[in-house]
Design a protein around this motif. Structure first.
Motif, PDB file in Angstrom:
ATOM      1  N   SER A  61       3.253  -3.118 -22.479  1.00  0.00           N
ATOM      2  CA  SER A  61       2.766  -1.998 -21.671  1.00  0.00           C
ATOM      3  C   SER A  61       1.332  -2.259 -21.226  1.00  0.00           C
ATOM      4  O   SER A  61       0.504  -2.732 -22.010  1.00  0.00           O
ATOM      5  N   GLY A  62       1.054  -1.965 -19.945  1.00  0.00           N
ATOM      6  CA  GLY A  62      -0.288  -2.129 -19.421  1.00  0.00           C
ATOM      7  C   GLY A  62      -0.625  -3.528 -18.958  1.00  0.00           C
ATOM      8  O   GLY A  62      -1.782  -3.808 -18.622  1.00  0.00           O
ATOM      9  N   CYS A  63       0.386  -4.415 -18.874  1.00  0.00           N
ATOM     10  CA  CYS A  63       0.100  -5.802 -18.482  1.00  0.00           C
ATOM     11  C   CYS A  63       0.013  -5.982 -16.973  1.00  0.00           C
ATOM     12  O   CYS A  63      -0.355  -7.049 -16.493  1.00  0.00           O
TER      13      CYS A  63
ATOM     14  N   VAL B 136      -6.725  -4.879 -12.786  1.00  0.00           N
ATOM     15  CA  VAL B 136      -5.438  -4.598 -13.420  1.00  0.00           C
ATOM     16  C   VAL B 136      -4.464  -5.743 -13.194  1.00  0.00           C
ATOM     17  O   VAL B 136      -3.692  -6.113 -14.071  1.00  0.00           O
TER      18      VAL B 136
ATOM     19  N   THR C 188       2.591  -2.258 -11.704  1.00  0.00           N
ATOM     20  CA  THR C 188       1.639  -2.227 -10.588  1.00  0.00           C
ATOM     21  C   THR C 188       1.988  -3.312  -9.573  1.00  0.00           C
ATOM     22  O   THR C 188       1.938  -3.082  -8.360  1.00  0.00           O
TER      23      THR C 188
ATOM     24  N   HIS D  92       9.825  -4.103 -20.285  1.00  0.00           N
ATOM     25  CA  HIS D  92       8.974  -4.536 -21.401  1.00  0.00           C
ATOM     26  C   HIS D  92       9.816  -5.154 -22.514  1.00  0.00           C
ATOM     27  O   HIS D  92       9.297  -5.634 -23.512  1.00  0.00           O
TER      28      HIS D  92
ATOM     29  N   GLU E 171      -2.097  -8.799 -19.622  1.00  0.00           N
ATOM     30  CA  GLU E 171      -3.450  -8.452 -19.163  1.00  0.00           C
ATOM     31  C   GLU E 171      -3.671  -8.839 -17.703  1.00  0.00           C
ATOM     32  O   GLU E 171      -4.707  -9.385 -17.330  1.00  0.00           O
TER      33      GLU E 171
END
Length: 355
Positions: free
Chosen positions: A38-40, A18, A44, A192, A209
């Motif tokens: 989102s999700g990059c 991740v 986290t 974002h 990513e």
């Protein structure tokens, strides 16, 4: 105050990476923004710094201390969440004082610290109210005050303005940047929204990513992107990207506001411009101070941003010209910027022409 240092920090869930070996320096006293789709991996990353997520590999340093194995409460951080996380049955005063009381501060010391911070964020008249009696912006200030009262080395903020309406979000951006200047603390902020990042941060870290695409000042990202992702993610409207030639191994890029639009191409314009494109205006958006023109050309659509003094109608045949120094060149396969080729082409009269 303290700097934050990440050395090859990685996070894996169920054998899926991740966050992929991040190296990052958050300077002492800076307002650093992690931005990306989102999700990059940006949230986290923030949660690993806070100690809310474990690190799969790598090192996290806050000041001169490695904190990988320290619990969140020992890291001298304060975190502001998207949902404020206020206690609904407590008054504003008690919400702000809660952490101090748990750490054994006397009632007198709590009162003094809470009133000091409440004055800074404009909450003195609301200390006796419950969160349900406050507006969204006021609740956000309570969350900020609760973080500030701890006087931490670093403030961590995970999309704290995303629940606010557009007008209040703009107002809170100004308040947060003013607060940062007043406190002089280290802020690490996740969003974002690239507009939010550009208007607030003095260092922006663009992620995609699980990797850092580029870390730089707002204007450096805008004017000197390292790759295709940053070039298109930063800036509104996004950078125009077109194939350089029929082979398509390289891509050309230029900002919409760097293009001129006319009905004819003068000989002088063709000599001065690195690239000249013929096309048709398919539509336009009048935004008040600016007009966006969408121009269809034989090699793709171009967006041109101009002032509204002379309007061009939809359906008009036009010529779009761009000066040599405003063109960027990218490798189509890797997305990386080809800087040496830009310099060579900028000094060459070859390869230009009317398309």
């Amino acid at each position: 105050m303290a700097h934050v240092l990440l050395k090859r920090v990685a996070k894996t869930y169920n054998n899926q990476p991740v966050v992929k070996g991040l190296d990052l320096v958050v300077p002492n006293g800076s307002f650093t923004v992690l931005v990306g789709p989102s999700g990059c991996g940006k949230s986290t990353t923030l949660r690993m710094i806070a100690g809310l997520e474990g690190v799969t590999s790598g090192e996290i340093w806050i000041g001169d201390q490695q904190v990988n194995d320290l619990p969140p409460g020992k890291r001298d951080l304060a975190m502001v969440f998207q949902n404020y996380a206020l206690y609904p049955t407590m008054s504003v005063f008690d919400n702000i004082a809660f952490g101090l009381q748990n750490r054994g501060f006397s009632r007198k010391a709590c009162k003094s610290l809470v009133e000091e911070i409440a004055e800074v964020v404009g909450l003195r008249p609301y200390l006796d109210r419950k969160p349900s009696q406050l507006s969204g912006g006021q609740r956000q200030r309570v969350a900020l005050a609760r973080a500030m009262v701890k006087k931490p080395q670093v403030f961590l903020m995970d999309e704290p303005l995303s629940n606010l309406d557009a007008k209040l979000r703009n107002q809170m951006r100004v308040e947060l940047t003013s607060l940062h200047k007043q406190l002089g603390s280290t802020f690490l902020y996740v969003t974002h929204d690239q507009v939010e990042a550009m208007t607030m941060g003095d260092q922006i870290v663009v992620m995609n990513e699980g990797e850092i695409m580029q870390a730089a000042s707002p204007m450096e990202l805008y004017n000197d992107p390292d790759n295709l992702f940053v070039a298109q993610f930063i800036g509104s409207p996004a950078m125009n990207i077109l194939p350089e030639d029929e082979r398509g191994h390289r891509l050309l890029g230029f900002r919409p506001e760097k293009a001129a639009i006319t009905h004819t191409a003068s000989q002088a314009a063709m000599q001065e411009s690195r690239y000249v494109f013929r096309g048709t205006v398919t539509s336009r958006e009048i935004l008040g101070s600016d007009v966006l023109y969408y121009v269809e050309t034989p090699i793709g659509r171009i967006v041109v941003k101009r002032d509204p003094e002379t309007l061009t109608e939809a359906g008009a045949e036009v010529v779009v010209t761009v000066q040599k120094e405003h063109m960027y060149l990218f490798d189509k396969t890797t997305g990386k910027r080809i800087r040496h080729a830009e310099r060579r082409n900028a000094n060459s009269a070859l390869a230009g022409g009317l398309m």
